[in-house]
Design an enzyme around this catalytic site. Structure first.
Site, PDB file in Angstrom:
ATOM      1  N   GLY A   1      -1.348  -2.218 -12.160  1.00  0.00           N
ATOM      2  CA  GLY A   1      -1.965  -1.188 -11.320  1.00  0.00           C
ATOM      3  C   GLY A   1      -1.996   0.146 -12.044  1.00  0.00           C
ATOM      4  O   GLY A   1      -1.185   0.397 -12.937  1.00  0.00           O
TER       5      GLY A   1
ATOM      6  N   THR B   1      -9.330  -2.554 -13.294  1.00  0.00           N
ATOM      7  CA  THR B   1     -10.311  -1.706 -13.975  1.00  0.00           C
ATOM      8  C   THR B   1      -9.606  -1.121 -15.197  1.00  0.00           C
ATOM      9  O   THR B   1      -8.852  -0.151 -15.074  1.00  0.00           O
ATOM     10  CB  THR B   1     -10.783  -0.566 -13.038  1.00  0.00           C
ATOM     11  OG1 THR B   1     -11.119  -1.131 -11.766  1.00  0.00           O
ATOM     12  CG2 THR B   1     -11.972   0.180 -13.614  1.00  0.00           C
TER      13      THR B   1
ATOM     14  N   GLY C   1      -3.171   3.102 -10.013  1.00  0.00           N
ATOM     15  CA  GLY C   1      -3.442   4.094  -8.963  1.00  0.00           C
ATOM     16  C   GLY C   1      -2.223   4.985  -8.756  1.00  0.00           C
ATOM     17  O   GLY C   1      -1.349   5.093  -9.627  1.00  0.00           O
TER      18      GLY C   1
ATOM     19  N   TYR D   1       6.708  -4.534   0.728  1.00  0.00           N
ATOM     20  CA  TYR D   1       7.749  -5.362   1.344  1.00  0.00           C
ATOM     21  C   TYR D   1       7.252  -5.837   2.700  1.00  0.00           C
ATOM     22  O   TYR D   1       6.291  -5.293   3.247  1.00  0.00           O
ATOM     23  CB  TYR D   1       9.061  -4.574   1.493  1.00  0.00           C
ATOM     24  CG  TYR D   1       8.910  -3.357   2.365  1.00  0.00           C
ATOM     25  CD1 TYR D   1       8.588  -2.130   1.819  1.00  0.00           C
ATOM     26  CD2 TYR D   1       9.053  -3.456   3.753  1.00  0.00           C
ATOM     27  CE1 TYR D   1       8.411  -1.016   2.622  1.00  0.00           C
ATOM     28  CE2 TYR D   1       8.883  -2.346   4.559  1.00  0.00           C
ATOM     29  CZ  TYR D   1       8.552  -1.133   3.992  1.00  0.00           C
ATOM     30  OH  TYR D   1       8.372  -0.047   4.787  1.00  0.00           O
TER      31      TYR D   1
ATOM     32  N   SER E   1       6.498   3.976  10.357  1.00  0.00           N
ATOM     33  CA  SER E   1       7.455   4.409   9.324  1.00  0.00           C
ATOM     34  C   SER E   1       8.900   4.017   9.662  1.00  0.00           C
ATOM     35  O   SER E   1       9.363   4.193  10.782  1.00  0.00           O
ATOM     36  CB  SER E   1       7.385   5.930   9.157  1.00  0.00           C
ATOM     37  OG  SER E   1       8.402   6.330   8.257  1.00  0.00           O
TER      38      SER E   1
ATOM     39  N   LYS F   1       0.090  12.677   0.177  1.00  0.00           N
ATOM     40  CA  LYS F   1       0.937  12.965  -0.993  1.00  0.00           C
ATOM     41  C   LYS F   1       0.258  13.893  -1.997  1.00  0.00           C
ATOM     42  O   LYS F   1       0.927  14.666  -2.677  1.00  0.00           O
ATOM     43  CB  LYS F   1       1.359  11.669  -1.687  1.00  0.00           C
ATOM     44  CG  LYS F   1       2.367  10.853  -0.881  1.00  0.00           C
ATOM     45  CD  LYS F   1       2.842   9.642  -1.665  1.00  0.00           C
ATOM     46  CE  LYS F   1       3.778   8.794  -0.815  1.00  0.00           C
ATOM     47  NZ  LYS F   1       4.373   7.695  -1.574  1.00  0.00           N
TER      48      LYS F   1
HETATM   49  P1  ATR Z   1      -2.150   3.337  -4.547  1.00  0.00           P
HETATM   50  O1  ATR Z   1      -1.892   4.768  -4.229  1.00  0.00           O
HETATM   51  O2  ATR Z   1      -1.540   2.354  -3.593  1.00  0.00           O
HETATM   52  O3  ATR Z   1      -1.828   3.016  -5.972  1.00  0.00           O
HETATM   53  P2  ATR Z   1      -4.934   3.414  -5.235  1.00  0.00           P
HETATM   54  O4  ATR Z   1      -4.758   4.688  -5.963  1.00  0.00           O
HETATM   55  O5  ATR Z   1      -6.141   3.187  -4.392  1.00  0.00           O
HETATM   56  O6  ATR Z   1      -3.709   3.133  -4.269  1.00  0.00           O
HETATM   57  O7  ATR Z   1      -4.822   2.225  -6.327  1.00  0.00           O
HETATM   58  C1  ATR Z   1      -4.868   0.876  -5.960  1.00  0.00           C
HETATM   59  C2  ATR Z   1      -4.501   0.039  -7.188  1.00  0.00           C
HETATM   60  O8  ATR Z   1      -4.434  -1.336  -6.819  1.00  0.00           O
HETATM   61  C3  ATR Z   1      -5.501   0.119  -8.303  1.00  0.00           C
HETATM   62  O9  ATR Z   1      -4.815  -0.047  -9.535  1.00  0.00           O
HETATM   63  C4  ATR Z   1      -6.419  -1.071  -8.001  1.00  0.00           C
HETATM   64  O10 ATR Z   1      -7.139  -1.560  -9.099  1.00  0.00           O
HETATM   65  P3  ATR Z   1      -8.568  -0.912  -9.490  1.00  0.00           P
HETATM   66  O11 ATR Z   1      -8.261   0.385 -10.182  1.00  0.00           O
HETATM   67  O12 ATR Z   1      -9.201  -1.906 -10.397  1.00  0.00           O
HETATM   68  O13 ATR Z   1      -9.309  -0.735  -8.200  1.00  0.00           O
HETATM   69  C5  ATR Z   1      -5.390  -2.068  -7.582  1.00  0.00           C
HETATM   70  N1  ATR Z   1      -5.875  -3.171  -6.738  1.00  0.00           N
HETATM   71  C6  ATR Z   1      -6.266  -3.113  -5.447  1.00  0.00           C
HETATM   72  N2  ATR Z   1      -6.592  -4.344  -5.003  1.00  0.00           N
HETATM   73  C7  ATR Z   1      -6.406  -5.207  -6.040  1.00  0.00           C
HETATM   74  C8  ATR Z   1      -6.573  -6.614  -6.211  1.00  0.00           C
HETATM   75  N3  ATR Z   1      -6.980  -7.396  -5.207  1.00  0.00           N
HETATM   76  N4  ATR Z   1      -6.262  -7.150  -7.416  1.00  0.00           N
HETATM   77  C9  ATR Z   1      -5.846  -6.365  -8.432  1.00  0.00           C
HETATM   78  N5  ATR Z   1      -5.673  -5.023  -8.334  1.00  0.00           N
HETATM   79  C10 ATR Z   1      -5.950  -4.450  -7.156  1.00  0.00           C
END
Ligand code: ATR
Length: 270
Positions: A127, A153, A129, A216, A15, A66
């Site tokens: 994204g 997704t 997530g 980053y 961190s 979190k």
């Molecule tokens: P975070 O808290 O970092 O958002 P998370 O809740 O696990 O972590 O979500 C990861 C996000 O990155 C999701 O939107 C995931 O897409 P999916 O919902 O389809 O899994 C996306 N993600 C992870 N790897 C990816 C990749 N190689 N290409 C595109 N999207 C990706």
């Protein structure tokens, strides 16, 4: 007694928050201590309570805690509620206030540091997530003309947009259907962690597009390289890191630190 703060997570040794807050404290002449706190994966609440008993005033919360911080806060700010996650705790008279400064950190970095307005612009958020959800409300508060959330997704993007229903500016999109240029494209996927690029059409990038990666590092991410190849202006998430820290510091100490030099020093040391 010196007021105590820390960043809690697991792992935590990577961190950058202690160095950022030490600089903020020196700059604003605040007497405070800020450490790293490693909590066992099943021991978040115990570690927080012990920290409070020892006179701790506040915590930054990082992976993977979190959601637990959100669940255990005794009061939540609206932006923490919208994010469904807490990255900042403030302890006051037995109360545990939960806030989320990630979204405001992102917006401040885009609007003030990169000098790119969000108001009236078209924004694409990649994204669905926790990282994407964490920044949605502060982005919407800037009144973009349009904010499209797209995810690998697609159902998760639809679900996320539903949480903010009745907002006519917000829509869910599919990676495959996006072929117009946006003013701002934000990568909130975890793809950069594995040096991957989300499967988005290069047509989302125009000559004036700001392509922003919330990750980053010492080198541009794969997403930034891809966006730059297609004409976009790129920026990584180091500024977001510094700005979210500044927002937490302001919540705790009631004084806003200047971020410019701290950002420049961190960048130079990467
Ligand atoms: P975070 O808290 O970092 O958002 P998370 O809740 O696990 O972590 O979500 C990861 C996000 O990155 C999701 O939107 C995931 O897409 P999916 O919902 O389809 O899994 C996306 N993600 C992870 N790897 C990816 C990749 N190689 N290409 C595109 N999207 C990706």
């Amino acid at each position: 007694m010196t007021d105590k703060y820390a960043v809690i997570g697991n792992p935590i040794e990577h961190s950058r928050s202690p160095e950022i807050h030490a600089r903020f404290a020196a700059q604003t002449h605040q007497q405070m201590q800020y450490d790293r706190l490693l909590a066992p994966l099943d021991g978040f609440l115990d570690a927080v309570q012990q920290f409070m008993r020892n006179g701790g005033k506040g915590l930054n919360v990082t992976v993977p805690f979190k959601l637990e911080a959100y669940a255990n806060a005794t009061r939540l700010t609206p932006r923490a509620k919208a994010a469904g996650a807490v990255n900042t705790l403030k302890f006051d008279n037995g109360e545990m206030l939960g806030d989320n400064t990630d979204g405001v950190g992102l917006v401040t970095d885009i609007v003030h540091n990169a000098a790119v307005a969000v108001a009236g612009k078209s924004v694409l958020l990649l994204g669905a997530g926790g990282a994407a959800r964490g920044v949605l409300l502060p982005l919407l508060d800037e009144q973009p003309a349009r904010l499209v959330v797209a995810n690998r997704t697609p159902s998760k993007a639809v679900e996320l947009v539903h949480r903010f229903d009745n907002n006519p500016r917000l829509e869910a999109g599919n990676f495959g259907d996006l072929d117009d240029a946006f003013d701002i494209v934000i990568n909130a996927t975890a793809a950069s962690l594995s040096s991957e690029v989300p499967p988005v059409s290069p047509r989302v990038f125009g000559k004036h597009t700001l392509a922003y990666d919330m990750m980053y590092g010492s080198e541009p991410t794969a997403f930034m390289r891809f966006a730059a190849q297609h004409g976009a202006i790129t920026r990584d998430g180091l500024g977001m890191l510094v700005e979210q820290a500044a927002e937490s510091f302001t919540l705790w100490r009631g004084v806003r630190p200047s971020t410019k030099d701290v950002f420049a020093e961190l960048r130079a040391r990467m």
